[in-house]
Enzyme design. Sequence first.
Site, mmCIF file in Angstrom:
data_model
loop_
_atom_site.group_PDB
_atom_site.id
_atom_site.type_symbol
_atom_site.label_atom_id
_atom_site.label_comp_id
_atom_site.label_asym_id
_atom_site.label_seq_id
_atom_site.Cartn_x
_atom_site.Cartn_y
_atom_site.Cartn_z
ATOM 1 N N ASN A 92 27.939 28.959 -11.672
ATOM 2 C CA ASN A 92 28.912 28.567 -10.642
ATOM 3 C C ASN A 92 30.282 29.147 -10.961
ATOM 4 O O ASN A 92 31.291 28.465 -10.928
ATOM 5 C CB ASN A 92 28.987 27.039 -10.469
ATOM 6 C CG ASN A 92 29.577 26.330 -11.661
ATOM 7 O OD1 ASN A 92 29.148 26.556 -12.785
ATOM 8 N ND2 ASN A 92 30.557 25.462 -11.442
ATOM 9 N N PHE A 93 30.266 30.461 -11.266
ATOM 10 C CA PHE A 93 31.540 31.141 -11.482
ATOM 11 C C PHE A 93 32.211 31.392 -10.143
ATOM 12 O O PHE A 93 31.585 31.264 -9.078
ATOM 13 C CB PHE A 93 31.310 32.483 -12.195
ATOM 14 C CG PHE A 93 30.903 32.323 -13.635
ATOM 15 C CD1 PHE A 93 31.675 31.563 -14.503
ATOM 16 C CD2 PHE A 93 29.752 32.930 -14.111
ATOM 17 C CE1 PHE A 93 31.295 31.409 -15.832
ATOM 18 C CE2 PHE A 93 29.370 32.778 -15.424
ATOM 19 C CZ PHE A 93 30.139 32.013 -16.286
ATOM 20 N N TYR A 101 37.532 23.720 -5.872
ATOM 21 C CA TYR A 101 37.283 22.504 -6.664
ATOM 22 C C TYR A 101 36.897 21.361 -5.721
ATOM 23 O O TYR A 101 37.087 21.456 -4.502
ATOM 24 C CB TYR A 101 38.538 22.117 -7.458
ATOM 25 C CG TYR A 101 38.775 22.979 -8.684
ATOM 26 C CD1 TYR A 101 37.994 22.831 -9.825
ATOM 27 C CD2 TYR A 101 39.776 23.943 -8.694
ATOM 28 C CE1 TYR A 101 38.214 23.611 -10.952
ATOM 29 C CE2 TYR A 101 40.001 24.729 -9.824
ATOM 30 C CZ TYR A 101 39.215 24.558 -10.949
ATOM 31 O OH TYR A 101 39.422 25.330 -12.067
ATOM 32 N N GLU A 102 36.437 20.295 -6.318
ATOM 33 C CA GLU A 102 35.949 19.109 -5.604
ATOM 34 C C GLU A 102 36.697 18.780 -4.304
ATOM 35 O O GLU A 102 36.130 18.744 -3.221
ATOM 36 C CB GLU A 102 36.029 17.909 -6.568
ATOM 37 C CG GLU A 102 35.743 16.557 -5.941
ATOM 38 C CD GLU A 102 34.306 16.382 -5.506
ATOM 39 O OE1 GLU A 102 33.407 16.748 -6.263
ATOM 40 O OE2 GLU A 102 34.083 15.873 -4.384
ATOM 41 N N ARG A 120 31.461 30.610 -23.652
ATOM 42 C CA ARG A 120 32.335 31.609 -24.236
ATOM 43 C C ARG A 120 32.702 31.195 -25.660
ATOM 44 O O ARG A 120 33.131 30.057 -25.890
ATOM 45 C CB ARG A 120 33.597 31.746 -23.394
ATOM 46 C CG ARG A 120 34.231 33.093 -23.627
ATOM 47 C CD ARG A 120 35.326 33.475 -22.729
ATOM 48 N NE ARG A 120 35.647 32.545 -21.661
ATOM 49 C CZ ARG A 120 36.605 32.803 -20.805
ATOM 50 N NH1 ARG A 120 37.255 33.935 -20.878
ATOM 51 N NH2 ARG A 120 36.909 31.950 -19.856
ATOM 52 N N GLN A 150 31.934 20.957 -13.280
ATOM 53 C CA GLN A 150 31.081 19.817 -12.891
ATOM 54 C C GLN A 150 29.865 20.154 -12.019
ATOM 55 O O GLN A 150 28.776 19.629 -12.241
ATOM 56 C CB GLN A 150 31.933 18.768 -12.154
ATOM 57 C CG GLN A 150 31.150 17.531 -11.790
ATOM 58 C CD GLN A 150 31.919 16.480 -11.023
ATOM 59 O OE1 GLN A 150 31.347 15.563 -10.472
ATOM 60 N NE2 GLN A 150 33.224 16.571 -10.965
ATOM 61 N N LYS A 166 38.162 30.434 -4.688
ATOM 62 C CA LYS A 166 37.780 29.483 -5.740
ATOM 63 C C LYS A 166 37.894 28.081 -5.143
ATOM 64 O O LYS A 166 38.803 27.822 -4.353
ATOM 65 C CB LYS A 166 38.743 29.587 -6.917
ATOM 66 C CG LYS A 166 38.566 30.851 -7.731
ATOM 67 C CD LYS A 166 39.410 30.797 -8.989
ATOM 68 C CE LYS A 166 39.171 32.045 -9.831
ATOM 69 N NZ LYS A 166 39.883 32.011 -11.108
ATOM 70 N N ASP A 213 29.807 36.194 -26.154
ATOM 71 C CA ASP A 213 30.809 36.902 -25.342
ATOM 72 C C ASP A 213 30.043 37.902 -24.490
ATOM 73 O O ASP A 213 29.623 38.957 -24.970
ATOM 74 C CB ASP A 213 31.822 37.608 -26.263
ATOM 75 C CG ASP A 213 32.853 38.385 -25.463
ATOM 76 O OD1 ASP A 213 32.756 38.413 -24.208
ATOM 77 O OD2 ASP A 213 33.766 38.976 -26.084
ATOM 78 N N GLY A 258 27.226 3.173 11.092
ATOM 79 C CA GLY A 258 25.871 3.128 11.643
ATOM 80 C C GLY A 258 25.833 2.197 12.833
ATOM 81 O O GLY A 258 26.874 1.795 13.374
ATOM 82 N N GLY A 259 24.641 1.825 13.254
ATOM 83 C CA GLY A 259 24.485 0.994 14.441
ATOM 84 C C GLY A 259 24.721 -0.490 14.185
ATOM 85 O O GLY A 259 24.755 -1.289 15.126
ATOM 86 N N ASP A 313 31.238 18.372 -5.918
ATOM 87 C CA ASP A 313 30.712 18.923 -7.171
ATOM 88 C C ASP A 313 29.312 18.383 -7.477
ATOM 89 O O ASP A 313 28.326 19.114 -7.434
ATOM 90 C CB ASP A 313 31.637 18.548 -8.331
ATOM 91 C CG ASP A 313 32.865 19.444 -8.382
ATOM 92 O OD1 ASP A 313 32.822 20.538 -7.808
ATOM 93 O OD2 ASP A 313 33.854 19.045 -9.011
#
Length: 426
Positions: free
Chosen positions: A95-96, A137-138, A37, A16, A135, A72, A246-247, A167
Amino acid sequence: MKALEGVKILDFTHVQSGPTCTQLLAWFGADVIKVERPGVGDITRGQLQDIPGVDSLYFTMLNHNKRSITLDTKNPQGKKVLEELVKVCDVMVENFAPGALERMGFSWERVQQLNPRIILASIKGFGPGPYEDCKVYENVAQCTGGAASTTGFRDGPPLVTGAQIGDSGTGLHLALGIVAALYQRTKSGRGQRVTAAMQDGVLNLCRVKLRDQQRLAHGPLKEYSQYGEGIPFGDAVPRAGNDSGGGQPGWILKCKGWETDPNAYIYFITQAPVWEQICDVIGKPEWKTDPDYAKPAARLPKLKHIFNTIEQWTMTKTKFEVMDLLNKYDIPCGPILSMKEILEEQSLRQTGTVVEVDHPTRGKYFSVGNPIKLSDSPTEVTRSPLLGEHTEEILRDVLRLSESQIREIKAAGALEEAPPRKAAAS
Ligand code: COA
């Protein structure tokens, strides 16, 4: 002309975060060449599939306006093709997992050697430091970037949010870095390395919480409802439920139908300049002059009571009726919209923020279009590519290879799925 017309992006991204970035660049007119791939492609093509054998919505919604080449890159011929692509592209995005690009033989030094003008842009989970090899993830990014510890209710566990700030948020950050580097290149003539770590991207979006962390040293956070409830603060920013952050204090309030509709709620902000209007609308005109309510500082310790009182009023109306009534008085508010309601909202269709796309194997589906509108570079969302749909086209038109060169690459197996590796002898 599109804003990024003429810019060639070598898109080596997957899942993502990276695809969000390159999709944005494609929407601005860049030619995005997605390298996948052979046989497998981006893993998301097959993840969360709703229709068997058809590219998932996960993939199609993140890869519009791109071309796909299967290669490949661990095959010597495939690696050569990738080198040729590096030479002719303006930007390479990946983004490997940490180290994967280097293992493939594409260190920053090598990439620069091949093309000194290229911008190499990467997303990793963490920047340099103890976790740089991990590695990510999100939700890992949401947890390590400060979002989870500050999301949810004080008396509950940390929460992740549905907004993909790790992501898609980092992809957005990276896209800005790339565009800035492209602009600098117009003067320097050189490419550069652009990196965005997901932890950093999430923290950037949690900036106000780091602000509050430092304010804590000088006393309680009076706009947090726990202050009014007399609950002491600890040494770290607490989870603040639906406090506004916030304010101007705000809260989510029930509306008519909340007993059966999980989204019959509205976000209500008691903005100081419209306090008198709020008092009139909810039927509490006496609060306008009562010293216990008239000034924002006096209201802070009683926010729970104030919002409970306002809620007695909002519960008598639907969220859209409340929205219409409050907007007449410039009182800021927002109904809680379900994804179903957003999908049906015609104004979002008209602006291209929600688009319908036709796909050859999936048929029609909806997606989020480009949320960034350029008056001279309107976005047309076109479908995501099938796996390897443009392989030969790219070899011919981008690399200008002859038919016999293409045959040679094919014969070397560079465009096909590599045979499974033999299991290592134990
Ligand atoms: N031809 C041959 N090999 C290819 C290839 C191609 N076209 N494309 C990728 N590969 C190989 C890579 O070289 C790598 O091989 P190696 O580990 O033997 O060196 C392998 O495929 C997969 O790479 P990896 O990134 O490790 O995939 P993963 O599925 O194990 O991990 C993530 C996925 C997302 C956890 C990881 O990529 C990551 O941490 N990325 C950075 C942070 C990020 O973007 N996370 C959010 C994703 S939404």
